[in-house]
Design a protein around this motif. Structure first.
Motif, mmCIF file in Angstrom:
data_model
loop_
_atom_site.group_PDB
_atom_site.id
_atom_site.type_symbol
_atom_site.label_atom_id
_atom_site.label_comp_id
_atom_site.label_asym_id
_atom_site.label_seq_id
_atom_site.Cartn_x
_atom_site.Cartn_y
_atom_site.Cartn_z
ATOM 1 N N MET A 1 -44.713 52.035 37.032
ATOM 2 C CA MET A 1 -44.173 51.871 35.686
ATOM 3 C C MET A 1 -42.734 52.373 35.620
ATOM 4 S SD MET A 1 -47.444 53.060 33.357
ATOM 5 C CE MET A 1 -47.115 51.986 31.964
ATOM 6 N N PHE A 2 -41.892 51.599 34.939
ATOM 7 C CA PHE A 2 -40.505 52.027 34.728
ATOM 8 C C PHE A 2 -40.180 51.888 33.248
ATOM 9 C CE2 PHE A 2 -35.923 51.598 34.457
ATOM 10 C CZ PHE A 2 -35.511 52.680 35.228
ATOM 11 N N MET A 3 -39.683 52.978 32.664
ATOM 12 C CA MET A 3 -39.400 53.009 31.237
ATOM 13 C C MET A 3 -37.913 52.753 30.966
ATOM 14 S SD MET A 3 -42.466 53.842 30.034
ATOM 15 C CE MET A 3 -43.028 52.722 31.330
ATOM 16 N N VAL A 4 -37.626 51.667 30.272
ATOM 17 C CA VAL A 4 -36.247 51.358 29.881
ATOM 18 C C VAL A 4 -36.024 51.996 28.509
ATOM 19 C CG1 VAL A 4 -34.543 49.516 29.559
ATOM 20 C CG2 VAL A 4 -36.405 49.215 31.180
ATOM 21 N N TRP A 5 -36.090 53.310 28.498
ATOM 22 C CA TRP A 5 -36.010 54.053 27.241
ATOM 23 C C TRP A 5 -35.583 55.478 27.541
ATOM 24 C CZ3 TRP A 5 -36.469 51.543 22.732
ATOM 25 C CH2 TRP A 5 -36.485 52.299 21.558
ATOM 26 N N MET A 6 -34.787 56.027 26.670
ATOM 27 C CA MET A 6 -34.319 57.396 26.836
ATOM 28 C C MET A 6 -35.496 58.371 26.876
ATOM 29 S SD MET A 6 -31.820 59.483 27.092
ATOM 30 C CE MET A 6 -31.519 61.231 26.887
ATOM 31 N N ASP A 7 -35.462 59.309 27.816
ATOM 32 C CA ASP A 7 -36.504 60.322 27.888
ATOM 33 C C ASP A 7 -36.598 61.056 26.551
ATOM 34 O OD1 ASP A 7 -38.244 62.119 29.863
ATOM 35 O OD2 ASP A 7 -37.112 63.446 28.530
ATOM 36 N N ALA A 8 -37.796 61.082 25.961
ATOM 37 C CA ALA A 8 -37.975 61.600 24.604
ATOM 38 C C ALA A 8 -37.633 63.078 24.483
ATOM 39 C CB ALA A 8 -39.414 61.361 24.152
ATOM 40 N N GLU A 9 -37.952 63.857 25.506
ATOM 41 C CA GLU A 9 -37.689 65.295 25.433
ATOM 42 C C GLU A 9 -36.196 65.596 25.543
ATOM 43 O OE1 GLU A 9 -41.576 67.596 26.911
ATOM 44 O OE2 GLU A 9 -40.578 66.484 28.515
ATOM 45 N N ILE A 10 -35.516 64.878 26.415
ATOM 46 C CA ILE A 10 -34.066 65.080 26.531
ATOM 47 C C ILE A 10 -33.373 64.605 25.256
ATOM 48 C CG2 ILE A 10 -31.995 64.397 27.808
ATOM 49 C CD1 ILE A 10 -33.721 64.280 30.318
ATOM 50 N N GLU A 11 -33.888 63.535 24.672
ATOM 51 C CA GLU A 11 -33.337 63.051 23.406
ATOM 52 C C GLU A 11 -33.529 64.097 22.304
ATOM 53 O OE1 GLU A 11 -33.206 58.689 21.465
ATOM 54 O OE2 GLU A 11 -35.201 59.584 21.508
ATOM 55 N N ALA A 12 -34.694 64.753 22.295
ATOM 56 C CA ALA A 12 -34.941 65.816 21.319
ATOM 57 C C ALA A 12 -33.965 66.971 21.523
ATOM 58 C CB ALA A 12 -36.381 66.306 21.432
ATOM 59 N N ASP A 13 -33.682 67.296 22.783
ATOM 60 C CA ASP A 13 -32.708 68.354 23.073
ATOM 61 C C ASP A 13 -31.335 68.008 22.503
ATOM 62 O OD1 ASP A 13 -34.630 69.776 24.444
ATOM 63 O OD2 ASP A 13 -33.976 69.109 26.433
#
Length: 367
Positions: free
Chosen positions: A145-157
């Motif tokens: 699986m490859f996610m074409v989406w910003m990592d949610a935790e880093i985005e929260a940071d």
């Protein structure tokens, strides 16, 4: 003698007609025999969250048309088979997965739309050696699986960096939906590690119809600001808090125009983080094709199909080689910025947006 000449001429003409016919019709026969590359797509196309899935589908349609008009993948066109996961149901996502893999025999899937559904499909796709590329998020995805989406935790940071410079006492309102809960917990941890105080923290069921209790307790905590990490409950939280007279500013993560519209004036002034807006070329193409502006995740879904297409063009359809390609993912410049891997996490450009006069406006780019 004349009969002989006539017979020879007739045979000669037949040969000319045969050769001409073979030359003229051969490309058509070949084109008809080209087998398309089938790709499944699991999106929320009905029920709650359908605006998200419809935007994903439209972005995918645009990419399909462009790729096929440019010769497809190694000369083969792509065919996307869409399946619905109504209301973001993990059960329906699994049903859609089984239909796509067992009946349609696909080996590549786009989606599903949200984290709960991705996590439900993940072990099945790994077992079946199906490559999944999604404009979505899942922590620690398996190799296929490859996610074409910003990592949610880093985005929260990143949004914590913005909030902590302005406020030091916040409330965090979320839900028990896996992505929303993950973001809420990460925001809390990051905010507190920076010296901030989380005065209230609530995670009701995502299906909650009443958040009065949470809103009353939030008001009693007197936060300077409120972070709402729930797309599903965003309108309920904002409306109830404003009804109670809470004036603290709202912050959030990953909103779209549908969430804004459902909140009405209560959401005015909310600042939130989400993936960067697409470039002008994509905006123009999307408007021309669909007669409306794109919302998330249209551009990210467009990029997701191009990411998969690039992999198939580069290494072919061998599962092992595709896994290796995504493991060592070469940075990809899409319409929303550059996607790259950092410590196994997808990193890309993000922006701070603000809700102004009921519309979403860009406030600041965060990289």
């Amino acid at each position: 003698m004349s009969d002989c000449i006539f017979s020879l001429s007739r045979n000669y003409i037949k040969k000319i007609i045969f050769i001409f016919s073979a030359f003229f019709f051969l490309p058509i026969v070949k084109a008809e025999n080209i087998t398309p590359i089938k790709i499944g797509a699991i999106f929320i196309l009905s029920g709650e969250g359908s605006a998200w899935g419809i935007n994903a589908q439209r972005g995918t349609i645009l990419a399909v048309e462009e790729i096929n008009s440019s010769g497809g993948i190694r000369g083969r066109p792509i065919e996307v088979i869409y399946e619905d996961e109504p209301g973001g149901s993990a059960v329906k996502a699994v049903e859609a997965y089984h239909k796509l893999t067992k009946i349609d025999k696909v080996k590549y899937i786009l989606g599903p739309s949200w984290q709960d559904e991705v996590m439900a499909v993940a072990p099945l796709s790994k077992r079946d050696k199906v490559i999944v590329v999604g404009a979505t998020y899942m922590p620690n995805p398996p190799e296929n699986m490859f996610m074409v989406w910003m990592d949610a935790e880093i985005e929260a940071d990143r949004i914590v960096d913005y909030v902590i410079d302005r406020f030091h006492k916040v409330a965090v309102l979320s839900s028990q939906q896996s992505w929303e809960s993950l973001v809420a917990k990460r925001f809390k941890k990051s905010f507190e590690s920076r010296g901030g105080k989380v005065a209230a923290f609530f995670e009701p069921l995502p299906s909650a119809t009443d958040v009065k209790a949470e809103a009353l307790k939030t008001k009693a905590a007197s936060p300077d600001a409120i972070f709402i990490s729930s797309y599903l409950l965003f309108s309920k939280y904002t409306r109830e808090l404003r009804r109670l007279g809470v004036k603290a500013p709202f912050f959030s993560q990953e909103l779209d125009q549908t969430a804004v519209d459902s909140s009405g004036k209560a959401a005015e002034g909310t600042i939130f983080i989400r993936p960067a807006q697409p470039d002008n070329d994509f905006l123009e193409k999307f408007r021309k094709r669909f007669g409306t502006d794109p919302d998330i995740p249209a551009a990210q879904s467009y990029d997701a199909l191009y990411v998969l297409a690039r992999a198939l063009k580069s290494v072919g359809e061998d599962y092992g080689r595709l896994v290796e390609h995504f493991k060592n993912f070469p940075a990809y410049r899409g319409v929303c910025g550059t996607y790259r891997l950092q410590g196994g996490k997808t990193i890309t450009d993000t922006e701070l947006m603000v809700i102004k006069n009921g519309a979403i406006r860009k406030l600041k780019i965060l990289n």
